[in-house]
Enzyme design. Structure first.
Site, PDB file in Angstrom:
ATOM      1  N   LYS A 144       0.837  -1.218   0.000  1.00  0.00           N
ATOM      2  CA  LYS A 144       0.000   0.000   0.000  1.00  0.00           C
ATOM      3  C   LYS A 144       0.866   1.259   0.000  1.00  0.00           C
ATOM      4  O   LYS A 144       0.652   2.173  -0.783  1.00  0.00           O
ATOM      5  CB  LYS A 144      -0.934   0.026   1.237  1.00  0.00           C
ATOM      6  CG  LYS A 144      -1.877  -1.151   1.345  1.00  0.00           C
ATOM      7  CD  LYS A 144      -2.770  -1.039   2.563  1.00  0.00           C
ATOM      8  CE  LYS A 144      -2.042  -1.092   3.872  1.00  0.00           C
ATOM      9  NZ  LYS A 144      -1.323  -2.366   4.145  1.00  0.00           N
TER      10      LYS A 144
ATOM     11  N   ARG B 135      11.117  -1.267  11.402  1.00  0.00           N
ATOM     12  CA  ARG B 135       9.926  -0.927  12.193  1.00  0.00           C
ATOM     13  C   ARG B 135       9.771  -1.875  13.383  1.00  0.00           C
ATOM     14  O   ARG B 135      10.000  -3.084  13.248  1.00  0.00           O
ATOM     15  CB  ARG B 135       8.673  -1.011  11.312  1.00  0.00           C
ATOM     16  CG  ARG B 135       8.311   0.322  10.695  1.00  0.00           C
ATOM     17  CD  ARG B 135       7.237   0.246   9.676  1.00  0.00           C
ATOM     18  NE  ARG B 135       6.043  -0.505  10.048  1.00  0.00           N
ATOM     19  CZ  ARG B 135       4.955  -0.585   9.318  1.00  0.00           C
ATOM     20  NH1 ARG B 135       4.904   0.050   8.158  1.00  0.00           N
ATOM     21  NH2 ARG B 135       3.916  -1.289   9.708  1.00  0.00           N
TER      22      ARG B 135
ATOM     23  N   ARG C 115      -0.428  -9.084  12.938  1.00  0.00           N
ATOM     24  CA  ARG C 115      -1.018  -8.012  12.122  1.00  0.00           C
ATOM     25  C   ARG C 115      -1.847  -8.592  10.981  1.00  0.00           C
ATOM     26  O   ARG C 115      -2.906  -8.065  10.639  1.00  0.00           O
ATOM     27  CB  ARG C 115       0.079  -7.090  11.576  1.00  0.00           C
ATOM     28  CG  ARG C 115       0.632  -6.157  12.657  1.00  0.00           C
ATOM     29  CD  ARG C 115       1.993  -5.572  12.277  1.00  0.00           C
ATOM     30  NE  ARG C 115       1.985  -4.920  10.995  1.00  0.00           N
ATOM     31  CZ  ARG C 115       3.056  -4.850  10.187  1.00  0.00           C
ATOM     32  NH1 ARG C 115       4.204  -5.388  10.544  1.00  0.00           N
ATOM     33  NH2 ARG C 115       2.967  -4.226   9.043  1.00  0.00           N
TER      34      ARG C 115
ATOM     35  N   ARG D 203      -9.915   0.952   8.489  1.00  0.00           N
ATOM     36  CA  ARG D 203      -9.509  -0.419   8.799  1.00  0.00           C
ATOM     37  C   ARG D 203     -10.600  -1.168   9.541  1.00  0.00           C
ATOM     38  O   ARG D 203     -10.414  -2.340   9.887  1.00  0.00           O
ATOM     39  CB  ARG D 203      -8.272  -0.379   9.675  1.00  0.00           C
ATOM     40  CG  ARG D 203      -6.988  -0.587   8.936  1.00  0.00           C
ATOM     41  CD  ARG D 203      -5.876  -0.341   9.928  1.00  0.00           C
ATOM     42  NE  ARG D 203      -4.737  -1.144   9.681  1.00  0.00           N
ATOM     43  CZ  ARG D 203      -3.624  -0.678   9.106  1.00  0.00           C
ATOM     44  NH1 ARG D 203      -3.575   0.545   8.667  1.00  0.00           N
ATOM     45  NH2 ARG D 203      -2.596  -1.467   8.983  1.00  0.00           N
TER      46      ARG D 203
ATOM     47  N   ARG E 269      11.727  -5.358   5.283  1.00  0.00           N
ATOM     48  CA  ARG E 269      11.488  -3.921   5.052  1.00  0.00           C
ATOM     49  C   ARG E 269      12.455  -3.059   5.876  1.00  0.00           C
ATOM     50  O   ARG E 269      12.778  -3.365   7.014  1.00  0.00           O
ATOM     51  CB  ARG E 269      10.049  -3.568   5.430  1.00  0.00           C
ATOM     52  CG  ARG E 269       9.792  -2.055   5.363  1.00  0.00           C
ATOM     53  CD  ARG E 269       8.368  -1.681   5.468  1.00  0.00           C
ATOM     54  NE  ARG E 269       7.636  -2.452   6.436  1.00  0.00           N
ATOM     55  CZ  ARG E 269       6.322  -2.645   6.393  1.00  0.00           C
ATOM     56  NH1 ARG E 269       5.620  -2.112   5.427  1.00  0.00           N
ATOM     57  NH2 ARG E 269       5.724  -3.358   7.314  1.00  0.00           N
TER      58      ARG E 269
HETATM   59  P1  AP5 Z   1       4.814  -1.527   1.905  1.00  0.00           P
HETATM   60  O1  AP5 Z   1       4.551  -0.671   0.719  1.00  0.00           O
HETATM   61  O2  AP5 Z   1       5.465  -0.895   3.097  1.00  0.00           O
HETATM   62  O3  AP5 Z   1       3.497  -2.329   2.320  1.00  0.00           O
HETATM   63  P2  AP5 Z   1       2.214  -1.837   3.122  1.00  0.00           P
HETATM   64  O4  AP5 Z   1       1.044  -2.543   2.534  1.00  0.00           O
HETATM   65  O5  AP5 Z   1       2.168  -0.345   3.182  1.00  0.00           O
HETATM   66  O6  AP5 Z   1       2.549  -2.481   4.511  1.00  0.00           O
HETATM   67  P3  AP5 Z   1       2.418  -1.934   5.985  1.00  0.00           P
HETATM   68  O7  AP5 Z   1       3.085  -3.004   6.826  1.00  0.00           O
HETATM   69  O8  AP5 Z   1       2.942  -0.549   6.146  1.00  0.00           O
HETATM   70  O9  AP5 Z   1       0.920  -1.969   6.206  1.00  0.00           O
HETATM   71  P4  AP5 Z   1       0.204  -2.035   7.543  1.00  0.00           P
HETATM   72  O10 AP5 Z   1      -1.172  -1.848   7.093  1.00  0.00           O
HETATM   73  O11 AP5 Z   1       0.468  -3.239   8.371  1.00  0.00           O
HETATM   74  O12 AP5 Z   1       0.923  -0.901   8.406  1.00  0.00           O
HETATM   75  P5  AP5 Z   1       0.543   0.593   8.747  1.00  0.00           P
HETATM   76  O13 AP5 Z   1       1.785   1.369   8.738  1.00  0.00           O
HETATM   77  O14 AP5 Z   1      -0.602   1.071   7.950  1.00  0.00           O
HETATM   78  O15 AP5 Z   1       5.728  -2.767   1.395  1.00  0.00           O
HETATM   79  C1  AP5 Z   1       6.178  -3.750   2.297  1.00  0.00           C
HETATM   80  C2  AP5 Z   1       7.588  -4.194   1.880  1.00  0.00           C
HETATM   81  O16 AP5 Z   1       7.535  -4.863   0.627  1.00  0.00           O
HETATM   82  C3  AP5 Z   1       8.592  -3.047   1.699  1.00  0.00           C
HETATM   83  O17 AP5 Z   1       9.840  -3.495   2.129  1.00  0.00           O
HETATM   84  C4  AP5 Z   1       8.596  -2.794   0.188  1.00  0.00           C
HETATM   85  O18 AP5 Z   1       9.815  -2.256  -0.271  1.00  0.00           O
HETATM   86  C5  AP5 Z   1       8.341  -4.198  -0.357  1.00  0.00           C
HETATM   87  N1  AP5 Z   1       7.574  -4.226  -1.593  1.00  0.00           N
HETATM   88  C6  AP5 Z   1       6.490  -3.459  -1.915  1.00  0.00           C
HETATM   89  N2  AP5 Z   1       6.026  -3.809  -3.131  1.00  0.00           N
HETATM   90  C7  AP5 Z   1       6.827  -4.832  -3.565  1.00  0.00           C
HETATM   91  C8  AP5 Z   1       6.860  -5.619  -4.742  1.00  0.00           C
HETATM   92  N3  AP5 Z   1       5.978  -5.456  -5.727  1.00  0.00           N
HETATM   93  N4  AP5 Z   1       7.818  -6.574  -4.854  1.00  0.00           N
HETATM   94  C9  AP5 Z   1       8.724  -6.749  -3.881  1.00  0.00           C
HETATM   95  N5  AP5 Z   1       8.754  -6.039  -2.741  1.00  0.00           N
HETATM   96  C10 AP5 Z   1       7.808  -5.089  -2.596  1.00  0.00           C
HETATM   97  O19 AP5 Z   1      -0.004   0.428  10.249  1.00  0.00           O
HETATM   98  C11 AP5 Z   1       0.856   0.078  11.311  1.00  0.00           C
HETATM   99  C12 AP5 Z   1       0.059  -0.004  12.604  1.00  0.00           C
HETATM  100  O20 AP5 Z   1      -0.543   1.283  12.909  1.00  0.00           O
HETATM  101  C13 AP5 Z   1      -1.141  -0.976  12.579  1.00  0.00           C
HETATM  102  O21 AP5 Z   1      -0.754  -2.307  12.890  1.00  0.00           O
HETATM  103  C14 AP5 Z   1      -2.056  -0.349  13.669  1.00  0.00           C
HETATM  104  O22 AP5 Z   1      -1.594  -0.677  14.962  1.00  0.00           O
HETATM  105  C15 AP5 Z   1      -1.854   1.146  13.461  1.00  0.00           C
HETATM  106  N6  AP5 Z   1      -2.844   1.736  12.521  1.00  0.00           N
HETATM  107  C16 AP5 Z   1      -2.590   2.313  11.315  1.00  0.00           C
HETATM  108  N7  AP5 Z   1      -3.733   2.723  10.739  1.00  0.00           N
HETATM  109  C17 AP5 Z   1      -4.744   2.382  11.592  1.00  0.00           C
HETATM  110  C18 AP5 Z   1      -6.154   2.508  11.533  1.00  0.00           C
HETATM  111  N8  AP5 Z   1      -6.768   3.054  10.476  1.00  0.00           N
HETATM  112  N9  AP5 Z   1      -6.865   2.038  12.577  1.00  0.00           N
HETATM  113  C19 AP5 Z   1      -6.277   1.484  13.651  1.00  0.00           C
HETATM  114  N10 AP5 Z   1      -4.935   1.317  13.756  1.00  0.00           N
HETATM  115  C20 AP5 Z   1      -4.171   1.766  12.731  1.00  0.00           C
END
Ligand code: AP5
Length: 209
Positions: A13, A155, A166, A88, A122
């Site tokens: 994402k 992270r 997660r 979410r 990552r």
């Molecule tokens: P990346 O682009 O970072 O993936 P992502 O889908 O953004 O993954 P996240 O882990 O950031 O999502 P998340 O939803 O768990 O975390 P968030 O920060 O929102 O890519 C991942 C890796 O793969 C990278 O190394 C990248 O380089 C690689 N990659 C990407 N595309 C690739 C490809 N095509 N091929 C190869 N490699 C590739 O949330 C974190 C925490 O915050 C949550 O757990 C929760 O506690 C809290 N939180 C956030 N939002 C909310 C909400 N709305 N409500 C409640 N809690 C929330």
């Protein structure tokens, strides 16, 4: 364009939201990044959010909804935005629908084992939030951000046991949003395996369809 990116942890994402932001000329709004900056700065919100984030749980709806509402009222979001990581839960989606109209929802999907590999490899820039992967998307100079030269970090929630939690949290609390948006005719599904550029092209095509 007011766009939501849905998808499990590591689906890409953040990576795709960065590219879409440049392509569409609207800001990327990542609730995960906003929360992580609050944790790093030890704000009241950060203190409340930290234990939920470190254990792979969702931060309570009331905190995240208020935080996102404040962000979407900033001037740069007037012309549109890409929501990365929000909503979410159904409660968050309902709150968002009262706040603004959404044009489209892209759901990125990928096999669980691939998600684990992506998360555990990552590295992120703590200054400008650029995301890398040690093997699949490495920085030009090992350990340093291409854009600002800051040392990259791992992270706190990218330990394998937390990543699995997660993914479980996503399946229970966030995956129901796929049906929610499909029922409203807003959903576009994109397979998130392949090169970053290929997935970006698939996403653009899905948005045109
Ligand atoms: P990346 O682009 O970072 O993936 P992502 O889908 O953004 O993954 P996240 O882990 O950031 O999502 P998340 O939803 O768990 O975390 P968030 O920060 O929102 O890519 C991942 C890796 O793969 C990278 O190394 C990248 O380089 C690689 N990659 C990407 N595309 C690739 C490809 N095509 N091929 C190869 N490699 C590739 O949330 C974190 C925490 O915050 C949550 O757990 C929760 O506690 C809290 N939180 C956030 N939002 C909310 C909400 N709305 N409500 C409640 N809690 C929330």
């Amino acid at each position: 364009m007011r766009l939501i990116l849905l998808g499990p942890p590591g689906a890409g994402k953040g990576t795709q939201a960065e590219k879409l932001s440049a392509y569409l000329g609207v800001p990327r709004v990542s609730t995960g990044d906003i929360l992580r900056h609050n944790v790093a700065e030890n704000t009241d919100l950060g203190k409340k959010a930290k234990s939920f984030m470190d254990s792979g749980k969702l931060v309570p709806d009331d905190l995240v909804i208020a935080m996102t509402e404040r962000r979407l009222k900033e001037p740069d979001a007037k012309k549109g935005f890409i929501l990365d990581g929000f909503p979410r839960t159904i409660a968050q989606a309902e709150a968002l629908s009262k706040l603004t109209k959404i044009d489209s929802v892209v759901s990125l999907f990928l096999e669980p084992e691939e998600l684990i590999k992506r998360n555990t490899g990552r590295r992120v820039c703590p200054k400008d939030d650029t995301v890398y992967h040690i093997f699949m998307n490495p920085p030009k100079r090992p350990g340093l951000c291409d854009k600002c030269g800051t040392s990259l970090i791992i992270r706190a929630d990218d330990k394998e046991e937390v990543v699995r939690k997660r993914i479980e949290t996503y399946e229970k609390q966030t995956a129901p949003l796929i049906k929610y948006y499909r029922d409203r005719g807003m959903l576009r599904e994109v397979y998130a395996s392949g090169l970053i550029e290929e997935i970006f092209q698939r996403t653009i095509e899905a948005l045109k369809a």
